[in-house]
Design a protein around this motif. Structure first.
Motif, PDB file in Angstrom:
ATOM      1  N   ILE A  41       0.836  -1.195   0.000  1.00 17.32           N
ATOM      2  CA  ILE A  41       0.000   0.000   0.000  1.00 17.32           C
ATOM      3  C   ILE A  41       0.874   1.250   0.000  1.00 17.32           C
ATOM      4  CG2 ILE A  41      -1.727   1.294   1.293  1.00 17.32           C
ATOM      5  CD1 ILE A  41      -2.763  -1.393   2.306  1.00 17.32           C
ATOM      6  N   PRO A  94       1.263   8.401   7.815  1.00 14.46           N
ATOM      7  CA  PRO A  94       1.126   8.231   6.372  1.00 14.46           C
ATOM      8  C   PRO A  94       1.661   9.439   5.628  1.00 14.46           C
ATOM      9  CG  PRO A  94      -0.985   8.832   7.307  1.00 14.46           C
ATOM     10  CD  PRO A  94      -0.042   8.649   8.441  1.00 14.46           C
ATOM     11  N   GLN A 101      -6.802  11.846   4.433  1.00 16.59           N
ATOM     12  CA  GLN A 101      -5.845  11.048   3.677  1.00 16.59           C
ATOM     13  C   GLN A 101      -6.546  10.400   2.488  1.00 16.59           C
ATOM     14  OE1 GLN A 101      -2.701  11.004   4.164  1.00 16.59           O
ATOM     15  NE2 GLN A 101      -1.960   9.256   3.022  1.00 16.59           N
ATOM     16  N   GLN A 137      -7.215  12.930  -0.098  1.00 17.29           N
ATOM     17  CA  GLN A 137      -5.999  13.220  -0.843  1.00 17.29           C
ATOM     18  C   GLN A 137      -5.815  12.218  -1.989  1.00 17.29           C
ATOM     19  OE1 GLN A 137      -1.342  14.229   0.183  1.00 17.29           O
ATOM     20  NE2 GLN A 137      -2.406  12.775   1.455  1.00 17.29           N
ATOM     21  N   LEU A 138      -6.076  10.945  -1.684  1.00 13.98           N
ATOM     22  CA  LEU A 138      -5.928   9.912  -2.709  1.00 13.98           C
ATOM     23  C   LEU A 138      -6.933  10.128  -3.839  1.00 13.98           C
ATOM     24  CD1 LEU A 138      -5.447   6.690  -0.539  1.00 13.98           C
ATOM     25  CD2 LEU A 138      -3.706   8.201  -1.479  1.00 13.98           C
ATOM     26  N   LEU A 191      -5.827  12.999  -6.012  1.00 10.91           N
ATOM     27  CA  LEU A 191      -4.731  12.580  -6.883  1.00 10.91           C
ATOM     28  C   LEU A 191      -5.272  11.859  -8.110  1.00 10.91           C
ATOM     29  CD1 LEU A 191      -1.789  11.061  -4.885  1.00 10.91           C
ATOM     30  CD2 LEU A 191      -1.767  12.987  -6.420  1.00 10.91           C
ATOM     31  N   GLU A 213      -7.161  14.524 -10.315  1.00  9.01           N
ATOM     32  CA  GLU A 213      -6.275  15.472 -10.983  1.00  9.01           C
ATOM     33  C   GLU A 213      -5.378  14.783 -11.993  1.00  9.01           C
ATOM     34  OE1 GLU A 213      -4.011  17.367  -7.979  1.00  9.01           O
ATOM     35  OE2 GLU A 213      -5.762  18.191  -6.968  1.00  9.01           O
ATOM     36  N   THR A 244      -5.965   9.421 -13.642  1.00  9.25           N
ATOM     37  CA  THR A 244      -5.627   7.999 -13.642  1.00  9.25           C
ATOM     38  C   THR A 244      -6.705   7.223 -12.902  1.00  9.25           C
ATOM     39  OG1 THR A 244      -4.268   8.508 -11.721  1.00  9.25           O
ATOM     40  CG2 THR A 244      -3.130   8.116 -13.798  1.00  9.25           C
ATOM     41  N   PHE A 266      -6.696   4.259  -9.629  1.00  8.60           N
ATOM     42  CA  PHE A 266      -5.710   4.369  -8.557  1.00  8.60           C
ATOM     43  C   PHE A 266      -6.353   4.093  -7.205  1.00  8.60           C
ATOM     44  CE2 PHE A 266      -2.346   5.561  -5.944  1.00  8.60           C
ATOM     45  CZ  PHE A 266      -2.706   6.590  -5.092  1.00  8.60           C
ATOM     46  N   GLU A 314      -7.262   0.529  -6.801  1.00  8.47           N
ATOM     47  CA  GLU A 314      -6.097  -0.316  -6.523  1.00  8.47           C
ATOM     48  C   GLU A 314      -5.718  -0.253  -5.044  1.00  8.47           C
ATOM     49  OE1 GLU A 314      -2.645   0.858  -8.703  1.00  8.47           O
ATOM     50  OE2 GLU A 314      -1.464  -0.892  -8.057  1.00  8.47           O
ATOM     51  N   VAL A 315      -5.632   0.961  -4.526  1.00 11.10           N
ATOM     52  CA  VAL A 315      -5.232   1.135  -3.128  1.00 11.10           C
ATOM     53  C   VAL A 315      -6.255   0.501  -2.194  1.00 11.10           C
ATOM     54  CG1 VAL A 315      -4.801   2.820  -1.322  1.00 11.10           C
ATOM     55  CG2 VAL A 315      -3.972   3.249  -3.611  1.00 11.10           C
ATOM     56  N   LEU A 339      -6.046  -3.294  -2.311  1.00 12.97           N
ATOM     57  CA  LEU A 339      -4.863  -3.753  -1.575  1.00 12.97           C
ATOM     58  C   LEU A 339      -5.126  -3.723  -0.084  1.00 12.97           C
ATOM     59  CD1 LEU A 339      -1.822  -2.039  -3.326  1.00 12.97           C
ATOM     60  CD2 LEU A 339      -2.179  -4.481  -3.017  1.00 12.97           C
ATOM     61  N   PHE A 340      -5.724  -2.610   0.354  1.00 12.27           N
ATOM     62  CA  PHE A 340      -5.998  -2.448   1.771  1.00 12.27           C
ATOM     63  C   PHE A 340      -6.938  -3.528   2.276  1.00 12.27           C
ATOM     64  CE2 PHE A 340      -6.848  -0.837   5.828  1.00 12.27           C
ATOM     65  CZ  PHE A 340      -8.219  -0.748   6.005  1.00 12.27           C
ATOM     66  N   SER A 348      -1.509   0.625   7.617  1.00  8.61           N
ATOM     67  CA  SER A 348      -2.150   0.651   6.294  1.00  8.61           C
ATOM     68  C   SER A 348      -3.468   1.402   6.330  1.00  8.61           C
ATOM     69  CB  SER A 348      -2.333  -0.731   5.679  1.00  8.61           C
ATOM     70  OG  SER A 348      -2.450  -1.716   6.618  1.00  8.61           O
ATOM     71  N   ALA A 407      -4.084   3.960   8.145  1.00  8.38           N
ATOM     72  CA  ALA A 407      -3.712   5.373   8.132  1.00  8.38           C
ATOM     73  C   ALA A 407      -3.324   5.811   6.725  1.00  8.38           C
ATOM     74  CB  ALA A 407      -2.563   5.626   9.102  1.00  8.38           C
ATOM     75  N   SER A 408      -2.579   4.968   6.014  1.00  6.26           N
ATOM     76  CA  SER A 408      -2.147   5.324   4.658  1.00  6.26           C
ATOM     77  C   SER A 408      -3.324   5.519   3.719  1.00  6.26           C
ATOM     78  CB  SER A 408      -1.268   4.227   4.062  1.00  6.26           C
ATOM     79  OG  SER A 408      -0.107   4.067   4.798  1.00  6.26           O
ATOM     80  N   VAL A 409      -4.346   4.690   3.905  1.00  4.27           N
ATOM     81  CA  VAL A 409      -5.494   4.733   3.010  1.00  4.27           C
ATOM     82  C   VAL A 409      -6.493   5.812   3.441  1.00  4.27           C
ATOM     83  CG1 VAL A 409      -7.613   3.415   2.561  1.00  4.27           C
ATOM     84  CG2 VAL A 409      -5.404   2.401   2.147  1.00  4.27           C
TER      85      VAL A 409
END
Lengths: 174, 149
Positions: free
Chosen positions: A64, A157, B26, B29-30, B33, B36, B39, B42, B45-46, B49-50, B85, B87-89
């Protein structure tokens, strides 16, 4: 008082190869002799120009994180490559890192010691490149990072703006 | 269903996910992205995965907690991973639940951990359902837009 630290990194002969001083405050843009009164905007090339086209190597075992970090870097105009997970032997890291300008490494990898990787990269590099930037969810890792030759630290993150700011700071710091 | 109605549905779903605290900046933000950068895929995909990751970790934790002697260090390591993970997502609720879970690991409380695991599982399933709906709506919208061209 300044909450800083200073140490030297020794080369194989035990002679100081470089000295590092760590102080905990935000670096201002470098002052040039010609213009204390002038506008700072004119002082340095636009930071975004320095980032665009930068070759970056990502070393991380977290899928990730990899996907997100790659996306952010590509958004900033970088050219991104990553090591297949598991292939962080000294040779493969050294070879891949040698052709990059920035290596981003996750400090919390399971099977790999990121500080070792950073040290290896630093030891095998000649000249200015590559810089090494660490990603971590721990606090207070700055000193340990700096001792391994790591040039910058990002909290996880990862946030796009912070990534950009840290990249700019590293690129301008030499 | 007409494109506008689909878009409204998606918009309403995302709004509620944010206002209920399921996702945070967060995640926003994804999304930005993706929009903008043009794509598509994206975020899908994230998110995928999560979800795969979280499912695997939850199963590992469940197994560890069933052992006669629980290795709380290992459980904590998995919870830490899941917290990272999420937090990342931008999976805010799951992230917070993980933070609480780690408390029980520190206290080496099997009961506490079992309870926390149940909460994490529920939060995760709820979020996963919403993510799946979101992705389905996005696909339908894309398919609709494509047909219009």
């Amino acid at each position: 008082m300044m909450q800083g630290n200073i140490w030297a990194i020794l080369d194989p002969q035990g002679l100081p190869e470089s000295m590092t001083l760590v102080l905990r405050f935000q670096l201002q843009s470098p002052l040039t002799s010609s213009n204390l009164g002038g506008s700072f905007e004119q002082q340095y090339a636009s930071p975004s120009c320095q980032i665009a086209g930068l070759k970056v190597l990502l070393i991380d075992d977290d899928d990730i994180n990899l996907v997100i970090a790659r996306k952010f870097l590509e958004k900033l105009g970088c050219v991104v490559s990553s090591l297949p997970s598991g292939s962080t032997s000294p040779n493969s890291v050294g070879a891949s890192a040698a052709s990059c300008q920035l290596v981003m490494v996750n400090l919390e990898m399971v099977r790999v010691n990121a500080f070792d990787v950073a040290l290896r990269i630093r030891q095998s590099r000649s000249g200015r490149w590559p810089f090494v930037m660490a990603m971590t969810s721990e606090h207070n890792t700055w000193e340990k990072c700096a001792q391994s030759g790591i040039n910058g630290v990002l909290k996880k993150p990862v946030i796009l703006q912070e990534l950009k700011d840290e990249l700019v700071r590293i690129l301008q710091s030499t | 269903m007409a494109g506008a109605a689909l878009r409204d549905q998606l918009s309403a779903l995302l709004s509620s996910m944010f206002s209920q605290g399921l996702v945070d900046e967060q995640f926003e933000q994804l999304q930005m992205l993706q929009d903008e950068g043009g794509t598509p895929g994206f975020v899908a995909e994230v998110v995928t995965l999560f979800c795969d990751d979280a499912e695997r970790i939850i199963a590992e934790i469940a197994t560890l907690l069933e052992q006669p002697i629980v290795s709380f260090d290992k459980v904590d390591a998995f919870v830490h991973q899941l917290k990272g993970s999420s937090a990342s997502v931008g999976a805010q609720k799951v992230k917070f639940t993980c933070m609480q879970f780690r408390q029980f690991c520190q206290e080496k409380s099997r009961d506490g951990c079992l309870m926390a695991l149940a909460v994490v599982r529920n939060e995760f399933y709820d979020l996963r359902n919403k993510f799946q709906t979101m992705l389905q709506l996005e696909q339908q919208i894309q398919a609709y837009d494509h047909k219009q061209q």
